[in-house]
Write a protein that holds these residues in place. Sequence first.
Motif, PDB file in Angstrom:
ATOM      1  N   LEU A 275       0.830  -1.214   0.000  1.00 47.01           N
ATOM      2  CA  LEU A 275       0.000   0.000   0.000  1.00 47.01           C
ATOM      3  C   LEU A 275       0.861   1.258   0.000  1.00 47.01           C
ATOM      4  O   LEU A 275       0.509   2.255  -0.649  1.00 47.01           O
ATOM      5  CB  LEU A 275      -0.933  -0.010   1.213  1.00 47.01           C
TER       6      LEU A 275
ATOM      7  N   VAL B 282       2.011   1.632  -3.471  1.00 53.23           N
ATOM      8  CA  VAL B 282       0.879   2.039  -4.315  1.00 53.23           C
ATOM      9  C   VAL B 282       0.693   3.553  -4.205  1.00 53.23           C
ATOM     10  O   VAL B 282       0.500   4.244  -5.215  1.00 53.23           O
ATOM     11  CB  VAL B 282      -0.404   1.295  -3.903  1.00 53.23           C
ATOM     12  N   TYR B 283       0.747   4.057  -2.979  1.00 54.98           N
ATOM     13  CA  TYR B 283       0.630   5.498  -2.763  1.00 54.98           C
ATOM     14  C   TYR B 283       1.742   6.241  -3.493  1.00 54.98           C
ATOM     15  O   TYR B 283       1.504   7.258  -4.149  1.00 54.98           O
ATOM     16  CB  TYR B 283       0.676   5.798  -1.269  1.00 54.98           C
TER      17      TYR B 283
ATOM     18  N   LYS C 206       1.041   6.185  -7.295  1.00 50.86           N
ATOM     19  CA  LYS C 206      -0.055   7.065  -7.710  1.00 50.86           C
ATOM     20  C   LYS C 206       0.359   8.529  -7.657  1.00 50.86           C
ATOM     21  O   LYS C 206      -0.029   9.322  -8.520  1.00 50.86           O
ATOM     22  CB  LYS C 206      -1.285   6.812  -6.841  1.00 50.86           C
TER      23      LYS C 206
ATOM     24  N   THR D 141      -3.573  -7.120  -3.107  1.00 50.54           N
ATOM     25  CA  THR D 141      -3.541  -5.710  -2.719  1.00 50.54           C
ATOM     26  C   THR D 141      -3.509  -4.811  -3.945  1.00 50.54           C
ATOM     27  O   THR D 141      -4.173  -3.766  -3.999  1.00 50.54           O
ATOM     28  CB  THR D 141      -2.322  -5.417  -1.824  1.00 50.54           C
TER      29      THR D 141
ATOM     30  N   THR E  24      -6.505  -2.112  -5.152  1.00 51.43           N
ATOM     31  CA  THR E  24      -6.167  -0.696  -5.328  1.00 51.43           C
ATOM     32  C   THR E  24      -6.115  -0.280  -6.800  1.00 51.43           C
ATOM     33  O   THR E  24      -5.642   0.807  -7.122  1.00 51.43           O
ATOM     34  CB  THR E  24      -4.813  -0.385  -4.667  1.00 51.43           C
ATOM     35  N   ASP E  25      -6.583  -1.171  -7.684  1.00 48.13           N
ATOM     36  CA  ASP E  25      -6.601  -0.890  -9.132  1.00 48.13           C
ATOM     37  C   ASP E  25      -5.209  -0.615  -9.707  1.00 48.13           C
ATOM     38  O   ASP E  25      -5.054   0.155 -10.654  1.00 48.13           O
ATOM     39  CB  ASP E  25      -7.514   0.318  -9.448  1.00 48.13           C
TER      40      ASP E  25
END
Length: 233
Positions: A29, A32-33, A36, A110, A114-115
């Motif tokens: 995660l 991922v952040y 993005k 995960t 979260t796409d």
Amino acid sequence: MPLITSELFKLIKDKMTFYLLGMIPLITLLFVYFMKTSSIVNMTDSFGPCIAFMNIFVIMIASRLVALEYERETIKALFMQPNARITIIYSKYIALILFTVASYLLFSGTLWVTDMAVDSLYISFEWGILLKWIETFIIGSGAFILSIIFRSSAISLTCSLLILLVGKKTMSFISQYTEAGNYSLILNQDLTVYTQTVPSPDLLPLSLAITIILLHLALYNLALIFITKKRDV
């Protein structure tokens, strides 16, 4: 099957297993952040640190599975069971494989939630995950063999981490002076390099890289069988 189930229960009851598996989605995660906010969509390249963490987690588990039995002096009681020694050791090996599968399921799950489970420029998301899992499986297998050889979780963990951290650079350096270095497992276990549009000219043919992987896995298993059968407890 009962032996595998028993080893899985041992693994599940170990707090470290929960901590490590719980950290995988948290670390994913975080990246991922980062992805993005950085507008990066190449999963294979950008999630390299996540996969590196999973490799370390798998080494931590693989280094303990057999070595802890020796350290806790429970190995004799384990081998006194009616099952063959090699069957007991392989049940631990299968438990390790299932741990690597669970790790990658958490990682890829995960990303799906979260796409971020997107295809890279060169390979589909599913194939990228599979090829990276193969590399992690090889790394875990090596650590597992070391735990059988040294009977010490600390020594096998240290050696495995050293190989992971400096092994590739060391073999790359050696390959500059002798062609034999190019045929080492550590330089050929990452098959995602063959998915690029223009692979590096220094790469061995894919069929040869796969052959090297299979030969080393065969050697791992021969070593596992020989040491387990011949060594006193």
